[in-house]
Design an enzyme around this catalytic site. Structure first.
Site, PDB file in Angstrom:
ATOM      1  N   PRO A   1       0.816  -1.215   0.000  1.00 45.87           N
ATOM      2  CA  PRO A   1       0.000   0.000   0.000  1.00 45.87           C
ATOM      3  C   PRO A   1       0.849   1.265   0.000  1.00 45.87           C
ATOM      4  O   PRO A   1       1.840   1.374   0.737  1.00 45.87           O
ATOM      5  CB  PRO A   1      -0.805  -0.121   1.287  1.00 45.87           C
ATOM      6  CG  PRO A   1      -0.860  -1.584   1.569  1.00 45.87           C
ATOM      7  CD  PRO A   1       0.450  -2.129   1.095  1.00 45.87           C
ATOM      8  N   CYS A   2       0.432   2.235  -0.826  1.00 41.51           N
ATOM      9  CA  CYS A   2       1.182   3.494  -0.909  1.00 41.51           C
ATOM     10  C   CYS A   2       0.620   4.559   0.031  1.00 41.51           C
ATOM     11  O   CYS A   2       1.247   5.602   0.233  1.00 41.51           O
ATOM     12  CB  CYS A   2       1.178   4.012  -2.346  1.00 41.51           C
ATOM     13  SG  CYS A   2      -0.461   4.522  -2.947  1.00 41.51           S
ATOM     14  N   GLU A   3      -0.558   4.315   0.612  1.00 46.21           N
ATOM     15  CA  GLU A   3      -1.212   5.323   1.452  1.00 46.21           C
ATOM     16  C   GLU A   3      -0.318   5.887   2.557  1.00 46.21           C
ATOM     17  O   GLU A   3      -0.383   7.087   2.846  1.00 46.21           O
ATOM     18  CB  GLU A   3      -2.506   4.759   2.070  1.00 46.21           C
ATOM     19  CG  GLU A   3      -3.656   4.618   1.101  1.00 46.21           C
ATOM     20  CD  GLU A   3      -3.646   3.277   0.377  1.00 46.21           C
ATOM     21  OE1 GLU A   3      -2.578   2.619   0.334  1.00 46.21           O
ATOM     22  OE2 GLU A   3      -4.696   2.881  -0.145  1.00 46.21           O
TER      23      GLU A   3
END
Length: 319
Positions: free
Chosen positions: A81-83
């Site tokens: 995940p890049c969040e």
């Protein structure tokens, strides 16, 4: 390299964008892992021969993968995940190292390195946003790679639009090899990407039905010019970001994000899931399952298949 003889494992497989490019040039993706139910369903629908493990990756070990495969994979790919890292996330932690070592989603990046260390593939590639290298994070990632048994690590920054993707997208591909895919000899515009699609309908191609807007919002949409945005929202540090941008037919689309919704360049409506998929280089036979928002999100959070295909073709030619 004969791709048919190479085994690939896709961690954080999402809806299959990263795998799609490898699949399309002949690689066999044997195992894919994602803990989201409809994401896993989508992946399995599109890759029937792949074993899909719908589990939290923290609960999956290298031994689990080895037992399922019968041997170590040759290549491991994945998109944690890049969040935790992106500035589009208003709640991103202020201290960069906390994003990797304290954020519950950021810690999943460490699971990628853990599994790579347990499997010891010849090649591994992890995709994320460039912000994953900010202020000490690059050094931390180098240490995690070395802890996994890989002293050499490369930070390959690739622009998807340079590989026939109809939307802008700059991403980092962290790997144990240098990646230099052959660039596309043209830029694909929005109009070219959407060419040939029928009017939105629930029958064919899949995921091409209308997303309804309220009458009030439709009136506002009718006043939006190409390149302008209907709404703006606050990202990390007070940064203001646009959404519901009206696409410009003669240009490349803006970056497609999980939260992205675009307005059709000519009609007063949101583009369909299928149209959004085309902006990321997905073929029309790639089907997305689950709720409409889940479908849009799967596309926006994925590696464009056009870029993935260029990477896979580079591996065949050079390794």
């Amino acid at each position: 390299m004969n791709p048919k003889e190479i085994t690939v494992v896709d961690l954080f497989c999402g809806g299959g964008g990263f795998s799609r490019g490898f699949h399309d040039v002949g690689f066999k993706v044997k195992i894919a892992i994602d803990n989201e139910k409809n994401v896993a369903r989508t992946y399995k629908y599109n890759f029937l021969e792949t074993i899909v493990i719908a589990e939290d990756i923290k609960e999956v070990s290298g031994k689990d993968i080895l037992d399922a495969l019968g041997r170590a994979p040759d290549i491991v790919i994945g998109s944690p995940p890049c969040e935790p890292y992106t500035a589009a996330n208003k709640k991103r932690m202020n201290k960069p190292l906390d994003r990797l070592y304290s954020d519950p989603m950021g810690i999943l990046t460490l699971s990628f390195f853990r599994i790579v260390g347990e499997l010891k593939p010849s090649i591994w590639i992890m995709e994320n946003v460039p912000a994953i290298l900010e202020d000490g994070l690059k050094d931390a990632l180098e240490k995690e790679a070395e802890r996994s048994g890989y002293k050499e690590i490369y930070f390959n920054i690739l622009k998807a639009e340079e590989y026939c993707t109809p939307s802008k997208r700059t991403r980092i591909f962290i790997s144990n090899i240098e990646i230099k895919p052959e660039k596309c000899n043209k830029k694909v515009t929005v109009a070219e990407a959407l060419e040939g699609l029928p009017s939105p309908n629930p029958n064919f191609p899949p995921n091409h039905d209308l997303t309804n807007l309220s009458f009030k919002k439709e009136r506002k949409v009718s006043k939006i010019s190409p390149g302008e945005a209907l709404i703006r929202y606050e990202g990390h540090g007070g940064r203001v970001l646009p959404n519901m941008i009206r696409l410009e037919g003669n240009r490349i689309a803006p970056t497609v994000l999980g939260s992205s919704r675009f307005l059709h360049p000519e009609e007063n409506r949101l583009i369909t899931v299928r149209e959004q998929a085309r902006l990321m280089g997905y073929p029309d036979e790639h089907v997305f399952l689950g709720g409409k928002d889940e479908q849009y999100n799967m596309i926006g959070e994925s590696v464009p298949p056009t870029l993935s295909k260029a990477i896979a073709a580079f591996l065949i030619k050079n390794f």
